[in-house]
Design an enzyme around this catalytic site. Structure first.
Site, PDB file in Angstrom:
ATOM      1  N   GLU A 122       1.839   0.571   1.748  1.00  0.00           N
ATOM      2  CA  GLU A 122       0.494   1.143   1.791  1.00  0.00           C
ATOM      3  C   GLU A 122      -0.123   0.826   3.152  1.00  0.00           C
ATOM      4  O   GLU A 122       0.557   0.382   4.077  1.00  0.00           O
ATOM      5  CB  GLU A 122      -0.361   0.549   0.657  1.00  0.00           C
ATOM      6  CG  GLU A 122      -0.413  -0.972   0.675  1.00  0.00           C
ATOM      7  CD  GLU A 122      -1.066  -1.565  -0.553  1.00  0.00           C
ATOM      8  OE1 GLU A 122      -1.623  -0.807  -1.362  1.00  0.00           O
ATOM      9  OE2 GLU A 122      -1.023  -2.798  -0.704  1.00  0.00           O
TER      10      GLU A 122
ATOM     11  N   ASP B  13      -8.478  -5.619   4.554  1.00  0.00           N
ATOM     12  CA  ASP B  13      -7.776  -4.480   5.163  1.00  0.00           C
ATOM     13  C   ASP B  13      -8.321  -4.152   6.557  1.00  0.00           C
ATOM     14  O   ASP B  13      -8.699  -3.006   6.836  1.00  0.00           O
ATOM     15  CB  ASP B  13      -7.899  -3.235   4.272  1.00  0.00           C
ATOM     16  CG  ASP B  13      -7.621  -3.523   2.813  1.00  0.00           C
ATOM     17  OD1 ASP B  13      -6.674  -4.265   2.535  1.00  0.00           O
ATOM     18  OD2 ASP B  13      -8.371  -3.024   1.952  1.00  0.00           O
TER      19      ASP B  13
END
Length: 517
Positions: free
Chosen positions: A193, A28
């Site tokens: 997300e 991420d």
């Protein structure tokens, strides 16, 4: 000192780079440009130190310079917190300060800040309490108003496919309202997300991945007001490329005017490795990423491209993997499974060596999966070998120490002393609930070299040598490395006591090199 990997280097030395830019589990990723410098951070979950800070001058050559969380102040981190902790952080530079926001799925949204990224970061501050609030990104508008966008963890909140924008105090310390859900479209953008919020011209943009880490895509939302209404477009997907699930990361604009998009690829046991895509802004004010190879209007990842135009050339370097244990501190690449205790190790007791003191696992632990004192680092390449010199003279009866490849399943080549006080070389294999000795060899030598050969597919062969030159392979089939909770496999060291603590093992020259051919 500039470090250059002996396994894989992205910079090709001819003005081009090869993806991934980091074949390591910097999950991420988010990145920013501040002047002529670039900074990156990534998810660290329950590993300590947490929130890695990497620096680059050209977006290709990176150095790990610090961690924003040297010690996790929340309760429970004396034991491993697999998959918990720091999820999908965002790094920003605002008002002369560096800021990182992240979501802890069990607690809420946290913030830390620093005047220098390689300096001291403030203790994490709980911006907003709430179970299931994740993937937080701040945004400061031109008029002084501040906002925060975040996603939801379905496992904690029962909410999925949804992004919410809220007003935030300009000092970043609290949220001011419930805000607005800006997208909830499970048919077109399931599991959306990891949002990142930006402004360009008259539009507010939210870059957000959807579709899941293994097969997903990159979505971009835009609106003329922070609360929307937003329209959306898919801008990057796998298509015919070998890069699956390309999404979640950062838009970086260079001083030269170029734009680039950093994202991850979920690559099985190797974790979420980092890619960089060329990005352009179209006449209709939508971004285009990678290369539109099939003409469907959606970009696909490129495997090689000219380096970003940063106006200068910089030395080729990579995050360090080797450690000679001859400094005052451990190399920044090392992480523990929990908050470390001062009595776990020493770099001073024996000059040039790392001393790991044998520790006992928690009473509830049935395998090393719950051992907090494992010292681990990320897999750095598709194939490599990691080796270390072990002196087990200080081990006691019932103690063991060695080299481990760790994940949901793990294998470790260890030196152990049995109930008769005799030394044995053992291959220990285990998982989250159990472990067993898969191979053993009696030895009278308490000092030896250990190494593991990791080949494509994360197939691992353990080897040992008593003279440091001639290696023998353990007579077992190769071990298949696996992921752990949200992270890739790791390699590292440990010392353990099955009975009384007080013993220790010394390690020298942990090195990572190419697999010999």
């Amino acid at each position: 000192m500039t470090y250059l990997s002996k396994t894989r280097v992205s910079d090709q030395g001819d003005g081009t780079f090869a993806n991934p830019i980091l074949h390591a589990d910097y999950s991420d990723p988010d990145a920013i440009r501040v002047g002529e410098d670039f900074y990156m951070t990534a998810s660290s979950f329950g590993h300590i130190p947490g929130l890695p800070i990497l620096h680059s001058k050209d977006l290709i050559n990176w150095r790990l310079i610090h961690h924003a969380i040297p010690h996790m102040p929340l309760p429970g981190y004396d034991k491993p917190q697999h998959g918990n902790g720091v999820w999908a952080p965002s790094i920003r530079f605002h008002d002369g300060m560096f800021w990182i926001f992240y979501g802890d799925p069990d607690v809420g949204i946290f913030m830390t800040k620093a005047s220098e990224p390689a300096g001291e970061w403030s203790e994490i501050h709980l911006v907003h309490e709430g179970k299931g609030l994740i993937d937080a990104c701040p945004f400061w508008d031109d008029d002084g108003q501040a906002y925060l966008v975040h996603a939801y963890a379905h496992s904690r909140s029962g909410i999925k496919h949804r992004l919410r924008v809220r007003r935030m105090s300009p000092d970043g310390r609290r949220l001011l309202d419930e805000g607005v859900v800006v997208i909830d479209d499970p048919e077109r953008h399931p599991t959306i997300e990891g949002p990142k919020m930006y402004k360009r011209g008259d539009y507010y943009y939210i870059f957000a991945p959807a579709g899941g880490v293994e097969e997903g895509w990159q979505t971009v939302l835009r609106a003329r007001h922070p609360f929307g209404p937003y329209e959306d477009r898919i801008v990057l997907k796998q298509g015919n490329s070998p890069v699956n699930g390309p999404h979640q990361g950062a838009w970086i604009e260079l001083a030269s005017g170029e734009s680039w998009f950093m994202h991850f690829q979920h690559k099985d046991a190797y974790g979420r490795i980092v890619h960089l895509q060329p990005m352009t802004w179209m006449d209709d004010d939508w971004p285009s990423m990678g290369e539109d190879a099939d003409g469907d209007g959606i970009g696909e990842p490129v495997l090689r491209a000219p380096k970003p135009n940063v106006g200068n050339r910089y030395p080729i370097e990579t995050p360090a993997t080797d450690d000679g244990f001859d400094q005052e501190r451990l190399g920044l690449q090392w992480q523990w499974q929990a908050n470390p205790e001062s009595g776990w190790y020493s770099l001073a007791e024996r000059s040039g060596w790392l001393r790991l003191y044998s520790r006992r696992s928690p009473e509830s632990a049935s395998s090393l999966y719950q051992a907090p004192y494992l010292l681990l680092q990320k897999f750095p390449a598709l194939s490599f070998q990691a080796g270390v010199r072990l002196d087990g003279t200080g081990l006691r009866e019932g103690d063991s120490a060695g080299l481990i490849v760790f994940g949901y399943s793990y294998a470790a080549l260890i030196l152990a002393f049995n109930e008769n006080g005799n030394a044995e070389l053992r291959l220990l294999e285990g998982d989250t609930e159990k472990q067993a000795i898969a191979w053993k060899l009696e030895t009278s030598a308490p000092e030896l070299s250990l190494r593991v050969l990791v080949e494509p597919g994360a197939m691992c062969t353990f080897q040992y040598s008593f003279d440091g030159m001639h290696y023998e392979s353990v007579a077992r089939p190769p071990f298949q490395a696996t992921v752990s909770k949200w992270v890739g496999a790791k390699v590292g060291l440990f010392a353990q006591a099955d009975r009384e603590v007080g013993g220790y093992a010394d390690f020298d020259d942990f090195t990572v090199t190419d697999v010999p051919r």
